[in-house]
Design an enzyme around this catalytic site. Sequence first.
Site, short mmCIF file in Angstrom:
data_model
loop_
_atom_site.label_atom_id
_atom_site.label_comp_id
_atom_site.label_asym_id
_atom_site.label_seq_id
_atom_site.Cartn_x
_atom_site.Cartn_y
_atom_site.Cartn_z
CE LYS A 222 -8.28 22.40 26.23
NZ LYS A 222 -9.07 23.48 26.86
CD GLU A 298 -18.66 21.43 14.36
OE1 GLU A 298 -18.43 22.51 13.76
OE2 GLU A 298 -19.31 21.34 15.40
CB CYS A 332 -19.42 26.28 14.13
SG CYS A 332 -20.40 24.90 14.68
CD GLU A 429 -16.81 30.62 12.80
OE1 GLU A 429 -15.61 30.41 13.08
OE2 GLU A 429 -17.67 29.73 12.86
#
Length: 531
Positions: A222, A298, A332, A429
Amino acid sequence: MAARRLSSLFSRSLTSGSASKLLSQGRTVSRFSTAAATEKLITPSVDIEYTRLLINGHFVDSASGKTFPTYDPRTGEVIAHVAEGDAEDVNRAVAAARKAFDEGPWPKMSAYERSRILLRFADLVEKHSEELAALETWNNGKPFEQAAKAELPMFARLFHYYAGWADKIHGLTVPADGPYHVHTLHEPIGVAGQIIPWNFPLLMFAWKVGPALACGNTIVLKTAEQTPLTALYVARLFQEAGLPPGVLNIVSGYGPTAGAALASHMDVDKIAFTGSTDTGKIILEMAAKSNLKPVTLELGGKSPFIICEDADIDQAVELAHFALFFNQGQCCCAGSRTYVHERVYDEFLEKAKARALKRTVGDPFKKGIEQGPQIDSEQFQKVLRYIKSGIESNATLECGGERFGSKGYFIQPTVFSNVQDDMLIAQDEIFGPVQSILKFKELDEVIRRANSTRYGLAAGVFTKNINTANTLTRALRAGTVWVNCFDVFDAAIPFGGYKMSGIGREKGIYSLHNYLQVKAVVTPLKNPAWL
Ligand code: ADP
């Protein structure tokens, strides 16, 4: 391929962004020109041909007939309508992948033939890399030069790399006690579910699909709802390379619908996910509550980039800038906490600010542009909220801080100094072009502060002293520590996180473990004379 340093690919000299001055909150803040953003945009040189789901070797409409829009982040305008997959489409895709796994030919094909198909695919990607890079930029907003010169070669390289592994995967002969012959078989797990994010649509596809196919698994993948286009394009190249129907199925759609259906499916044998830590937790829960499928994750990061007092400041400035601003700050592993030793802090700050002001922002299709728009309105608003929070918590806004231009999702390269560890901008983040600079004095102190985060994805260390480098590389709790470099992403180097940055490793030999079962085979030895 030698380790590819993305920074070296993009450290060309840059045209100076014209900065006018304005007085904000009693401080002098530089503002960027908006001229570039209002210039006429370049029309991408690629057609959007593939917008339907790929199930069992056919591009098909979704079962509901529904579609969703996908956008150009330069303008926020719709560029295509894409079939919207949901639970029923995931069921169909999983059934196709199941059949291709259980009945073959993929896992039953010779490993050499699988390797050849992966090689043919990688060669086709190289042939079509211009169109693919254009499509990636159009749908994601990343600079075309970055997509074409770095990401597409890395994508092809990853498939060449895993094609090399396909026929070198084998078990061991085990010297067990007793009169037994024992060996292990390394077998594919089965149907792999894979959910990928929008920041590197092609590379995240490669990191997941490459090892899964090399090991003989079949796949339902996906894509992120923001960036569905390039995966469909490369799926067509897989067909041309000879990948049998049902081996790779692609379902475009949203997370809570298509993504959740995949993660909780009883007939999916493994799930691999890249995205936010919050969604990672949901995936883990769905895997546990359904069939206990193994999970690799991850996730997010808040990576420290530590500049020691002996560092070459000009190099450190350039690398710290790259570590944060690369890909619009949407990485990331972005070096989003820049720790600078107090003795070099002032010089570093002045130069880091000057470098951010020189960053070229604008239409990512234009030559020399380093920074395009953020991916969408949600991320754009989120980044601006973090900037506001930085100002409100009394960090010093050195430059940027505002929208760039008046159209699309561009944000000025932003630098904060005087950032403290407990500020939101030093903890969360941000996923945007916002550099936070913090001061430190002692090595032990910076180790403690760098590690005091829920994340542990990556870290950067800048020093000429081998002892300092050795101390930091061992003390930092992160899946990757880059020393005097950053964002080196060779296909062979494992990548993944400590703590809440994830579970497992991708790339390199380590990723093969995610897609293999180990079977121990034990047979009695009947003739003790030949033990
Ligand atoms: P971001 O916030 O950066 O968009 P997400 O973690 O939300 O990151 O998204 C990464 C991927 O996870 C996307 O493909 C998205 O559709 C998918 N996703 C989001 N929510 C869910 C969910 N509840 N279940 C499964 N997949 C999800």
